[in-house]
Design a protein around this motif. Sequence first.
Motif, PDB file in Angstrom:
ATOM      1  N   TYR A   1      22.680  -6.957 -18.134  1.00 32.88           N
ATOM      2  CA  TYR A   1      23.246  -7.163 -16.795  1.00 32.88           C
ATOM      3  C   TYR A   1      24.014  -8.481 -16.733  1.00 32.88           C
TER       4      TYR A   1
ATOM      5  N   GLU B   1      32.920  -8.912 -16.942  1.00 32.79           N
ATOM      6  CA  GLU B   1      33.754  -8.568 -15.793  1.00 32.79           C
ATOM      7  C   GLU B   1      34.535  -9.799 -15.320  1.00 32.79           C
ATOM      8  N   LYS B   2      33.871 -10.920 -15.284  1.00 34.16           N
ATOM      9  CA  LYS B   2      34.526 -12.162 -14.856  1.00 34.16           C
ATOM     10  C   LYS B   2      35.693 -12.519 -15.789  1.00 34.16           C
TER      11      LYS B   2
ATOM     12  N   ARG C   1      27.029   0.089  -9.590  1.00 38.68           N
ATOM     13  CA  ARG C   1      28.322  -0.301 -10.144  1.00 38.68           C
ATOM     14  C   ARG C   1      28.473   0.361 -11.506  1.00 38.68           C
TER      15      ARG C   1
ATOM     16  N   ALA D   1      28.197  -9.010 -16.210  1.00 37.05           N
ATOM     17  CA  ALA D   1      28.791  -9.910 -15.206  1.00 37.05           C
ATOM     18  C   ALA D   1      29.796 -10.864 -15.867  1.00 37.05           C
ATOM     19  N   LYS D   2      29.433 -11.418 -17.015  1.00 33.14           N
ATOM     20  CA  LYS D   2      30.353 -12.318 -17.738  1.00 33.14           C
ATOM     21  C   LYS D   2      31.615 -11.585 -18.176  1.00 33.14           C
TER      22      LYS D   2
END
Length: 189
Positions: A41, A48-49, A67, A45-46
């Motif tokens: 998870y 996607e950033k 998501r 997030a990384k």
Amino acid sequence: MALRHAVLAALLDGEYSGYQLAKAFDVGVANFWHALPQQLYAELAKLEKEGLVAGRRVVQETRPNKRLFQVTEAGLAELEQFAAASSKPAFIRDDLLVKVQAVDRVTAGPVIEQLEERATVAQAKVELFGKLLRQMRGKADEEEFLLRGERIGPYLTCLRGLAFEEDNRDWCMRIASVLRKRRSTHAER
């Protein structure tokens, strides 16, 4: 290799939620790269950033929203660079091997038990990999699938996992047998 590359490679088959990615990792990727769900998870997030994966929200009426993530063109470019870079040789880091190394000076019984447990776990993985391989190739035989299959990367890594677990099982069974025989021979003296 960084976790990022394993996540990007796992997402090549389509959109996955974090939960689905964790399940895919557990079944296919875990034979060569281990990660906890929390790590996945955080990595999503990384990624996607950094624009390497794109996430979209899916509204669900009877369940919490989720998501879904998929690899972007930038993510594919990152994988391309990773694939072109040379790989370092693999190495074994296994506490059970340390125990076997010390078996001449420690009680062999617990080591034998652990070897047998490891062999049992390896056999279960052998069966799982066999099932996965059959599912991936469908009605095609292996040679036909390897020659003409649409996506063989997961199949090839699954073959490696199968070979690893077969060898792991066989080695553990052999060493447990050797240690049992030595223990009974020494008990006779």
